[in-house]
Scaffold this motif. Structure first.
Motif, PDB file in Angstrom:
ATOM      1  N   GLU A 718      20.325  34.212  24.427  1.00  0.00           N
ATOM      2  CA  GLU A 718      19.525  34.640  25.761  1.00  0.00           C
ATOM      3  C   GLU A 718      19.988  33.770  26.991  1.00  0.00           C
ATOM      4  N   SER A 719      20.296  32.583  26.733  1.00  0.00           N
ATOM      5  CA  SER A 719      19.993  31.376  27.520  1.00  0.00           C
ATOM      6  C   SER A 719      21.471  30.968  27.570  1.00  0.00           C
ATOM      7  N   TRP A 720      22.206  31.147  28.496  1.00  0.00           N
ATOM      8  CA  TRP A 720      23.817  31.158  29.218  1.00  0.00           C
ATOM      9  C   TRP A 720      24.411  30.004  29.502  1.00  0.00           C
ATOM     10  N   THR A 721      24.846  28.695  29.132  1.00  0.00           N
ATOM     11  CA  THR A 721      26.005  28.207  29.974  1.00  0.00           C
ATOM     12  C   THR A 721      26.981  27.958  29.686  1.00  0.00           C
ATOM     13  N   PRO A 722      27.853  28.073  31.421  1.00  0.00           N
ATOM     14  CA  PRO A 722      29.462  28.149  31.695  1.00  0.00           C
ATOM     15  C   PRO A 722      30.048  27.222  31.113  1.00  0.00           C
ATOM     16  N   LEU A 723      30.999  27.807  30.141  1.00  0.00           N
ATOM     17  CA  LEU A 723      32.213  26.852  29.740  1.00  0.00           C
ATOM     18  C   LEU A 723      33.449  26.843  30.775  1.00  0.00           C
ATOM     19  N   GLY A 724      33.690  27.462  31.287  1.00  0.00           N
ATOM     20  CA  GLY A 724      34.583  27.036  32.349  1.00  0.00           C
ATOM     21  C   GLY A 724      35.082  28.173  32.746  1.00  0.00           C
ATOM     22  N   GLU A 725      36.601  28.451  33.687  1.00  0.00           N
ATOM     23  CA  GLU A 725      36.677  29.402  34.164  1.00  0.00           C
ATOM     24  C   GLU A 725      38.324  29.130  34.710  1.00  0.00           C
ATOM     25  N   ALA A 726      38.730  30.112  34.863  1.00  0.00           N
ATOM     26  CA  ALA A 726      40.146  29.633  34.772  1.00  0.00           C
ATOM     27  C   ALA A 726      40.355  31.467  35.359  1.00  0.00           C
ATOM     28  N   ARG A 727      41.454  30.959  36.535  1.00  0.00           N
ATOM     29  CA  ARG A 727      42.356  31.615  37.670  1.00  0.00           C
ATOM     30  C   ARG A 727      43.672  31.887  38.345  1.00  0.00           C
ATOM     31  N   TRP A 728      43.883  32.986  38.012  1.00  0.00           N
ATOM     32  CA  TRP A 728      45.502  32.881  38.090  1.00  0.00           C
ATOM     33  C   TRP A 728      45.708  34.930  38.761  1.00  0.00           C
ATOM     34  N   ARG A 729      46.692  34.547  40.017  1.00  0.00           N
ATOM     35  CA  ARG A 729      47.809  35.749  40.383  1.00  0.00           C
ATOM     36  C   ARG A 729      49.214  35.521  39.986  1.00  0.00           C
ATOM     37  N   LEU A 730      49.567  36.836  40.079  1.00  0.00           N
ATOM     38  CA  LEU A 730      50.859  36.581  39.786  1.00  0.00           C
ATOM     39  C   LEU A 730      50.952  38.181  40.965  1.00  0.00           C
ATOM     40  N   PRO A 731      51.834  38.239  41.340  1.00  0.00           N
ATOM     41  CA  PRO A 731      52.190  39.037  42.375  1.00  0.00           C
ATOM     42  C   PRO A 731      52.232  40.581  41.771  1.00  0.00           C
ATOM     43  N   ALA A 732      51.578  41.580  42.698  1.00  0.00           N
ATOM     44  CA  ALA A 732      50.976  43.120  42.316  1.00  0.00           C
ATOM     45  C   ALA A 732      52.680  43.574  42.080  1.00  0.00           C
ATOM     46  N   GLY A 733      54.028  43.317  42.416  1.00  0.00           N
ATOM     47  CA  GLY A 733      55.272  44.290  42.705  1.00  0.00           C
ATOM     48  C   GLY A 733      56.286  43.041  41.659  1.00  0.00           C
ATOM     49  N   VAL A 734      55.602  42.362  40.772  1.00  0.00           N
ATOM     50  CA  VAL A 734      56.022  42.057  39.745  1.00  0.00           C
ATOM     51  C   VAL A 734      55.886  43.214  38.411  1.00  0.00           C
ATOM     52  N   PHE A 735      57.279  43.692  38.212  1.00  0.00           N
ATOM     53  CA  PHE A 735      57.053  45.114  37.384  1.00  0.00           C
ATOM     54  C   PHE A 735      57.403  44.659  35.738  1.00  0.00           C
TER      55      PHE A 735
END
Length: 785
Positions: A718-735
């Motif tokens: 019921e009670s949630w604590t953030p552990l963290g996050e990861a962000r990442w982007r690869l160009p959409a045109g990488v096929f």
């Protein structure tokens, strides 16, 4: 000796005795008979040429230069009217086809009879292949990707999904130094040979990725070794215009460059002087360069430079992504044809080839339907529809080329709406186009995606599939089959920058060269035996060849506190002795071609097929991972797709099995469109410090790795604590298929529940083949530690 006879004396090196069908000759000659003995060459051997024609000397010197460098022998050239003992004698024989040759080697001499300079070149290349591979020296290294000054590295936490490439060969010893004592021998044989087809081609796409001149020269050298004789040079596209046209300098000033999605300016072009150099370099090796100038579709780079030639006249950028794009040349504008004729005037001055390729494929008609000028053209010419407008377009260019003594080639779409009278059809969507063209009395080149597209992974088109190709479709009569000029292997470069050309081309180039040259029906096992020796020559040349295929498949299922691993192989392996080498925990065991084994401890499992005791094809690897959530229950919001890509078992994302990245394998969870949240119940409180989500990015399949992975934990649900996050982007045109591992870590804490939020990217391109399709999100594994 008559004036039509050429005498040439050469000197060659050592080879071991072998049955004639085991000589490492590729492509296989029409006939080859082995005799007793060998022919020995040493430093006293000379090269005698009685014929003074420049073309003959040039063709002979291509191989002579290789032999001088590789053997360390001087091979001085002398005038010689008749062959002498200890010499190789080459003679041009009248009244024989230009590409025919006969090679006879006995203990006294080696004789080559040829119908012309092409046959002479083929005979010398066969003689070269009879020498041991140590005669070869590495071809020049080339830059990774000259279009951008080097390959774009992937981030360290992801990797391309497939690795086709065999390990690089061991360093090659230096060639024998000039002046060093040396004796070389050739086996005694009689070979009578000529090609089955006159068109034995390689398409090189220089638009999606750019190659420098050294790389093209290297390809031409390897083509000559394998008796291939057409380089189909793809020079214009949506993504680039690669050839200098002096009348329109903006074509290369603008059209040769694009800004890739990572912001890097990519491009390059060939000056007319460079293109003439390629033509001359190829001609000295018996290779004709056929240029391709795409029309009316695949022309956005030209329209970026000259917008007025499009139906809308709007400014466009050079296209950065692959695919089929709607903006094409306006067929209703006379200026389009003045432009194309001016371009082709300069092209014809550079390329003397009989054939000129105009593309003609994948031309969307949307702009033409909405264009008043195109609709007026349809009405004025009495055409039925836009398909007939494309046929009219191609027919107009065919007449223009024919008036200048050239022949038009186009992809099989030029059949739609009617075929111009002198057109040659290159069939790529199967063999149906070749059948239709031949039955209408038109010549055809056969290069179907099923066998000849070398951009395909070796798991899709393996070496055996390539070798099985026959350019003549079964449905043709003998009269119709006479219209088959030959075959072509197509090296499209959407996913192949210069650095990976070798592994895309080889070894499949060897098999297709044989399909284009040798009599039909040759057994794959026979080819394999010869290729085993020939690949040593490729290694000496520095060819970074790929594996022969993917003949073994590993799979695993969770079983209590361990796993059951299974392996299987196809039944049609070459050779005689077959086995699988199974490696577990650092120990290797030779096992049968199919079976199962229980594994109790995590680690990497590898399987390698052995044929006659040697590795065959790519190994398969599985990684078994033990972590806190193996076998745990979980809930999804929303639940993944239940029709397309439905997993065999929803628990696959928590079974600790890291397998191949085939997204259709039933080992992935897939969501179309929305973000996704998984809540994992660990069953009891445990200390969690790290969570990893392994996802897939494959832009060409509308699959994108999540932009954000957020993890939170809870002791009570019921009670949630953030552990963290990861962000990442690869160009959409990488096929290319890219596996991404997102890692979220934090201070360890005792928790029972773990929640993973996968946030889909929001800026998905509207690809022309799927403009309204939502993105897909694919999840392979969740690892909790």
């Amino acid at each position: 000796m008559t004036a039509g006879v050429l005498t040439l004396v050469l000197l060659m090196g050592s080879a071991t005795m072998a049955p004639a069908d085991d000589l490492p000759l590729i492509p296989a000659p029409v006939t080859c008979e082995r005799a007793e003995g060998t022919f020995t060459l040493d430093r006293a051997t000379t090269v005698g040429i009685a014929h003074s024609a420049t073309r003959v000397r040039e063709r002979a010197n291509v191989v002579l230069a290789i032999l001088r460098h590789g053997t360390g022998l001087p091979l001085p050239v002398e005038v010689a009217d008749e062959p002498a003992d200890g010499a190789i004698h080459l003679a041009l024989v009248p009244d024989r086809p230009d590409d025919w040759y006969r090679l006879q080697i006995d203990p006294r001499r080696a004789l080559v009879r040829a119908g012309g300079v092409d046959g002479l070149g083929h005979g010398l290349q066969t003689l070269r292949q009879l020498l041991p591979p140590t005669v070869e020296s590495p071809l020049p290294d080339v830059a990774d990707d000259p279009g951008r000054g080097g390959l774009r590295p992937l981030p360290p936490d992801c990797a391309y999904a497939r690795h086709d490439v065999a390990p690089r060969p061991a360093p090659r010893p230096a060639p024998i130094a000039a002046g060093a004592p040396s004796r070389w021998t050739l086996p005694c044989v009689t070979i009578d040979d000529r090609p089955r087809f006159g068109w034995r081609g390689v398409l090189l796409d220089s638009c999606r990725h750019f190659q420098d001149i050294a790389a093209i020269e290297r390809l031409l050298d390897l083509m000559a070794l394998h008796k291939l004789n057409v380089l189909h040079w793809h020079l214009t596209e949506d993504q680039a215009w690669r050839l200098e046209i002096t009348a329109y300098p903006e074509l290369t000033a603008i059209g040769a460059w694009r800004t890739d999605q990572d912001g890097v300016r990519y491009g390059g072009f060939y000056t007319q002087g460079q293109a003439r150099h390629v033509v001359a370099y190829a001609a000295r090796r018996g290779i004709t360069v056929v240029p391709e100038i795409e029309m009316p579709g695949h022309s956005q780079a030209a329209l970026a430079a000259r917008p007025a030639l499009g139906c809308r006249g709007e400014a466009l950028a050079v296209q950065t992504c692959w695919g089929v794009w709607p903006d094409v040349y306006c067929a209703g504008n006379d200026a389009t044809f003045r432009f194309l004729e001016t371009v082709l005037d300069e092209v014809l001055a550079i390329f003397p080839s009989e054939f000129v390729h105009v593309g003609g494929d994948e031309c969307p008609k949307d702009r033409w339907r909405a264009c008043p000028a195109c609709q007026a053209r349809i009405a004025r010419e009495g055409l039925a529809d836009e398909d007939e407008l494309q046929s009219w377009f191609i027919a107009r260019m065919e007449r223009w080329l024919a008036a200048r003594g050239r022949r038009l080639v186009g992809w099989d779409e030029i059949l739609e709406g009617g075929l111009p009278p002198g057109a040659t059809v290159q069939s790529w969507r199967g063999t149906e186009g070749a059948i239709a063209a031949a039955r209408q009395g038109h010549d055809t080149i056969v290069s179907p995606t099923s066998h000849c597209y070398l951009d395909a992974d070796v798991g899709v088109t393996d070496l055996a599939t390539a070798h099985a190709f026959d350019p003549v479709p079964d449905d043709l009569t003998a009269e119709e089959a006479a219209h088959v000029l030959g075959g072509e292997m197509n090296m499209w470069t959407e996913y192949a920058p210069q650095a990976v050309l070798d592994e895309r081309l080889f070894p499949r180039l060897c098999a297709l060269a044989e399909a284009f040259w040798s009599p039909p029906g040759g057994a794959y096992t026979d080819f394999w035996r010869r290729y085993r020796g020939h690949r040593i020559r490729l290694d000496r040349l520095g060819v970074r060849r790929a594996f022969e295929g993917r003949p073994v498949r590993l799979s695993a299922v969770r079983d209590g506190d361990g796993w059951v691993v299974a392996w299987r192989t196809p039944a049609d392996l070459p050779g005689g002795d077959h086995a699988v080498l199974l490696s577990t925990g650092g120990a290797a065991e030779r096992v049968g071609l199919a079976g199962t084994m229980r594994i109790a401890t995590p680690g990497t499992i590898s399987a390698q097929v052995l044929v006659d005791g040697e590795p065959y094809g790519a190994p398969w690897h599985l990684e078994l991972v033990d972590h806190l959530a193996v076998g745990a229950a979980y809930e999804c919001d929303p639940w993944p797709a239940r029709d397309r890509y439905r997993p065999d078992d929803p628990g696959v994302v928590l079974d600790g099995i890291l397998d191949d990245v085939d997204h259709t394998s039933g080992r992935w969870l897939a969501w179309e469109g929305p973000d996704a949240t998984l809540t994992v119940d660990l069953g009891q409180p445990v200390a969690v410090r790290e969570v990893q989500a392994i996802t897939l990015h494959a832009g060409g399949k509308l699959i994108y790795s999540p932009e954000r992975v957020a993890v939170s934990v809870s002791a009570d649900g019921e009670s949630w604590t953030p552990l963290g996050e990861a962000r990442w982007r690869l160009p959409a045109g990488v096929f290319a298929s890219v596996r991404r591992t997102s890692t979220v870590a934090g201070p360890p804490r005792p928790v029972r529940w773990v929640r993973i939020e996968l946030e889909q990217r929001r800026d998905v391109p509207a690809w022309p083949w799927a403009p309204n399709s939502p993105p897909w999100l694919f999840l392979d594994q969740i690892l909790v530690r």
